[in-house]
Design an enzyme around this catalytic site. Structure first.
Site, PDB file in Angstrom:
ATOM      1  N   CYS A 111       0.815  -1.227   0.000  1.00 50.63           N
ATOM      2  CA  CYS A 111       0.000   0.000   0.000  1.00 50.63           C
ATOM      3  C   CYS A 111       0.843   1.270   0.000  1.00 50.63           C
ATOM      4  O   CYS A 111       0.332   2.353  -0.278  1.00 50.63           O
ATOM      5  CB  CYS A 111      -0.963  -0.018   1.182  1.00 50.63           C
ATOM      6  SG  CYS A 111      -2.014  -1.475   1.176  1.00 50.63           S
ATOM      7  N   HIS A 258      -3.150   7.136   2.498  1.00 47.61           N
ATOM      8  CA  HIS A 258      -3.618   5.842   1.998  1.00 47.61           C
ATOM      9  C   HIS A 258      -5.006   5.578   2.596  1.00 47.61           C
ATOM     10  O   HIS A 258      -5.210   5.729   3.808  1.00 47.61           O
ATOM     11  CB  HIS A 258      -2.628   4.749   2.410  1.00 47.61           C
ATOM     12  CG  HIS A 258      -3.136   3.367   2.177  1.00 47.61           C
ATOM     13  ND1 HIS A 258      -3.683   2.978   0.976  1.00 47.61           N
ATOM     14  CD2 HIS A 258      -3.194   2.281   2.991  1.00 47.61           C
ATOM     15  CE1 HIS A 258      -4.063   1.715   1.075  1.00 47.61           C
ATOM     16  NE2 HIS A 258      -3.779   1.263   2.278  1.00 47.61           N
ATOM     17  N   ASN A 288     -10.236  -0.072  -0.028  1.00 47.35           N
ATOM     18  CA  ASN A 288      -8.777  -0.032   0.009  1.00 47.35           C
ATOM     19  C   ASN A 288      -8.225  -0.696  -1.253  1.00 47.35           C
ATOM     20  O   ASN A 288      -8.329  -1.911  -1.416  1.00 47.35           O
ATOM     21  CB  ASN A 288      -8.298  -0.772   1.276  1.00 47.35           C
ATOM     22  CG  ASN A 288      -6.779  -0.812   1.390  1.00 47.35           C
ATOM     23  OD1 ASN A 288      -6.062  -0.518   0.436  1.00 47.35           O
ATOM     24  ND2 ASN A 288      -6.294  -1.201   2.558  1.00 47.35           N
TER      25      ASN A 288
HETATM   26  N1  COA Z   1     -18.676  -8.207   9.863  1.00 50.47           N
HETATM   27  C1  COA Z   1     -19.156  -8.414  11.101  1.00 50.47           C
HETATM   28  N2  COA Z   1     -18.389  -8.764  12.132  1.00 50.47           N
HETATM   29  C2  COA Z   1     -17.067  -8.878  11.901  1.00 50.47           C
HETATM   30  C3  COA Z   1     -16.499  -8.659  10.640  1.00 50.47           C
HETATM   31  C4  COA Z   1     -17.358  -8.307   9.586  1.00 50.47           C
HETATM   32  N3  COA Z   1     -16.930  -8.080   8.340  1.00 50.47           N
HETATM   33  N4  COA Z   1     -15.166  -8.857  10.709  1.00 50.47           N
HETATM   34  C5  COA Z   1     -14.886  -9.175  11.977  1.00 50.47           C
HETATM   35  N5  COA Z   1     -16.044  -9.197  12.698  1.00 50.47           N
HETATM   36  C6  COA Z   1     -16.218  -9.498  14.119  1.00 50.47           C
HETATM   37  C7  COA Z   1     -15.088 -10.299  14.720  1.00 50.47           C
HETATM   38  O1  COA Z   1     -15.257 -11.671  14.483  1.00 50.47           O
HETATM   39  C8  COA Z   1     -15.208  -9.937  16.171  1.00 50.47           C
HETATM   40  O2  COA Z   1     -16.237 -10.682  16.735  1.00 50.47           O
HETATM   41  P1  COA Z   1     -16.122 -11.214  18.269  1.00 50.47           P
HETATM   42  O3  COA Z   1     -16.031  -9.986  19.105  1.00 50.47           O
HETATM   43  O4  COA Z   1     -17.382 -11.984  18.426  1.00 50.47           O
HETATM   44  O5  COA Z   1     -14.883 -12.045  18.297  1.00 50.47           O
HETATM   45  C9  COA Z   1     -15.657  -8.476  16.149  1.00 50.47           C
HETATM   46  O6  COA Z   1     -16.225  -8.269  14.842  1.00 50.47           O
HETATM   47  C10 COA Z   1     -14.539  -7.492  16.354  1.00 50.47           C
HETATM   48  O7  COA Z   1     -13.463  -7.867  15.511  1.00 50.47           O
HETATM   49  P2  COA Z   1     -12.137  -7.043  15.456  1.00 50.47           P
HETATM   50  O8  COA Z   1     -11.178  -7.710  14.529  1.00 50.47           O
HETATM   51  O9  COA Z   1     -11.696  -6.754  16.863  1.00 50.47           O
HETATM   52  O10 COA Z   1     -12.688  -5.684  14.807  1.00 50.47           O
HETATM   53  P3  COA Z   1     -11.934  -4.330  14.624  1.00 50.47           P
HETATM   54  O11 COA Z   1     -12.651  -3.253  15.323  1.00 50.47           O
HETATM   55  O12 COA Z   1     -10.457  -4.463  14.875  1.00 50.47           O
HETATM   56  O13 COA Z   1     -12.151  -4.055  13.070  1.00 50.47           O
HETATM   57  C11 COA Z   1     -10.872  -4.138  11.060  1.00 50.47           C
HETATM   58  C12 COA Z   1     -11.591  -4.945  12.133  1.00 50.47           C
HETATM   59  C13 COA Z   1     -10.251  -5.091  10.069  1.00 50.47           C
HETATM   60  C14 COA Z   1     -11.883  -3.244  10.364  1.00 50.47           C
HETATM   61  C15 COA Z   1      -9.773  -3.258  11.743  1.00 50.47           C
HETATM   62  O14 COA Z   1      -8.983  -4.059  12.590  1.00 50.47           O
HETATM   63  C16 COA Z   1      -8.883  -2.569  10.763  1.00 50.47           C
HETATM   64  O15 COA Z   1      -9.334  -1.743   9.994  1.00 50.47           O
HETATM   65  N6  COA Z   1      -7.564  -2.871  10.787  1.00 50.47           N
HETATM   66  C17 COA Z   1      -6.668  -2.317   9.827  1.00 50.47           C
HETATM   67  C18 COA Z   1      -6.773  -3.082   8.557  1.00 50.47           C
HETATM   68  C19 COA Z   1      -6.137  -2.411   7.391  1.00 50.47           C
HETATM   69  O16 COA Z   1      -6.222  -1.224   7.264  1.00 50.47           O
HETATM   70  N7  COA Z   1      -5.514  -3.201   6.518  1.00 50.47           N
HETATM   71  C20 COA Z   1      -4.891  -2.731   5.344  1.00 50.47           C
HETATM   72  C21 COA Z   1      -3.687  -1.936   5.654  1.00 50.47           C
HETATM   73  S1  COA Z   1      -2.944  -1.371   4.241  1.00 50.47           S
END
Ligand code: COA
Length: 331
Positions: A111, A258, A288
């Protein structure tokens, strides 16, 4: 000497995939995705490739710059999802647009790729090796995404953006006293954390060892680790770039980050104590697109006249590697 972007272009696949479409594939909801990421829809390829999208974006950038493809000296494509390992995507683009005089190669910094390509091209131009460069970020991540994994499939989209970078002998100074061009750049990597965001290629396999298979050919992500890295590292590297240039946050008109997650951008704005209105976003519509996010955003804001000559921009990328960086420029 002035080195500045004189043309931008982008290309997105026609097909729109909304969060409601994803609700039919995995256990998720539009509400969850919008709240956690800011994404409402993304474009997904129904046949277009990294090279065809890149070529389309390049043609648009050259048209804006008023340049013929034959005049291009260097083509640099940043991608982590090329359709071919050989030849590289930049050579495919060279062929597709007819840039017969260009040297062409790819660069993979995920990215951060477009930013790293911009900085690399800038150095070539500064040293006088080349007079211009087409820099491109192009991705078809939809083929690397596990459409059964709700943790990743909601995030990514396909698309390409390009910018034409030109050197001219004279200095260009605007009415506001700012000198056009790239003022400063910061790049960094942390390979020790590389596996928090990864995607495997083919496993080692040859005639002399037992056959082996790649375990998981799809994108793997530890979302929380990536989130922590981005919210901590991005404001630090932007501040470092500004310090190096002798500037402050208030000297910047636009922070083009980004587009990975609205919450990451909000957090960066807060840490820098900068007004969120100065952080353009289009993640709602495109998701993204890895290396393509910054140049697509740049093209959108450039074409709509929101960025003006003399404005100061900070471009900042972060992603797999882990890689990160920031460039300060006067448009
Ligand atoms: N829909 C519904 N629920 C979802 C889900 C989805 N698409 N994806 C995950 N969950 C659930 C998980 O299973 C978890 O459930 P639980 O509490 O029962 O275990 C809950 O939601 C929370 O998951 P978590 O991973 O803690 O969520 P989060 O707040 O960290 O959000 C992301 C997840 C991926 C959106 C976030 O971590 C993020 O944006 N990270 C950066 C990713 C990124 O930018 N990547 C590219 C970089 S270039």
């Amino acid at each position: 000497m002035t080195i500045r972007i004189t043309g931008t272009g982008s290309a997105l696949p026609e097909k729109r995939v909304t969060n409601f479409d994803l609700e039919k594939l995995v256990e998720t909801s539009d509400e969850w995705i919008q709240k956690r990421t800011g994404i409402a829809e993304r474009r997904i390829s129904d046949g277009e490739t990294v090279s065809s999208l890149a070529a389309r974006a390049c043609k648009n950038a050259l048209e804006m710059a008023g340049k013929a493809a034959e005049e291009v000296d260097l083509i640099l494509v940043a991608t982590c999802s090329p359709e071919l390992l050989l030849p590289c995507c930049a050579c495919q683009v060279q062929d597709m647009i007819g840039a017969s005089g260009a040297a062409a190669f790819d660069l993979n910094a995920a990215c951060s790729g477009f930013l790293f390509a911009l900085n690399t091209a800038n150095v070539y131009l500064q040293t006088g090796i080349y007079k211009n460069a087409l820099i491109v970020g192009s991705e078809v991540l939809s083929k690397l995404v596990d459409w059964k994994d709700r943790g990743t499939c909601i995030l990514f989209g396909d698309g390409a953006g390009a910018a034409f970078l030109e050197a001219s002998a004279e200095d260009v100074v605007y009415d506001n006293g700012r000198r056009a061009g790239i003022e400063c750049m910061i790049q960094g990597s942390d390979g020790t954390k590389g596996m928090v965001l990864s995607c495997a290629e083919r496993a080692v396999n040859n005639a002399f060892i037992p056959e082996s298979h790649t375990e998981n050919p799809y994108i793997y992500m530890d979302g929380q680790e990536v989130y922590k890295f981005a919210t901590k590292q991005v404001p630090v590297c932007i501040q470092q770039a500004l310090d190096k240039a002798g500037l402050t946050v208030d000297d910047v008109d636009w922070f083009m980050l980004h587009q990975a997650n609205v919450r990451i951008i909000e957090s960066v704005a807060k840490r820098l104590k900068a007004d969120l209105a100065r952080f353009p976003m289009n993640i709602h519509q495109v998701g993204n697109m890895s290396s393509a996010t910054i140049p697509v955003l740049l093209d959108e804001w450039n074409r709509s006249g929101k960025i003006k000559r003399g404005d100061r921009l900070v471009l900042s990328g972060f992603g797999a590697g882990l890689t990160y960086g920031a460039s300060v420029m006067v448009w």
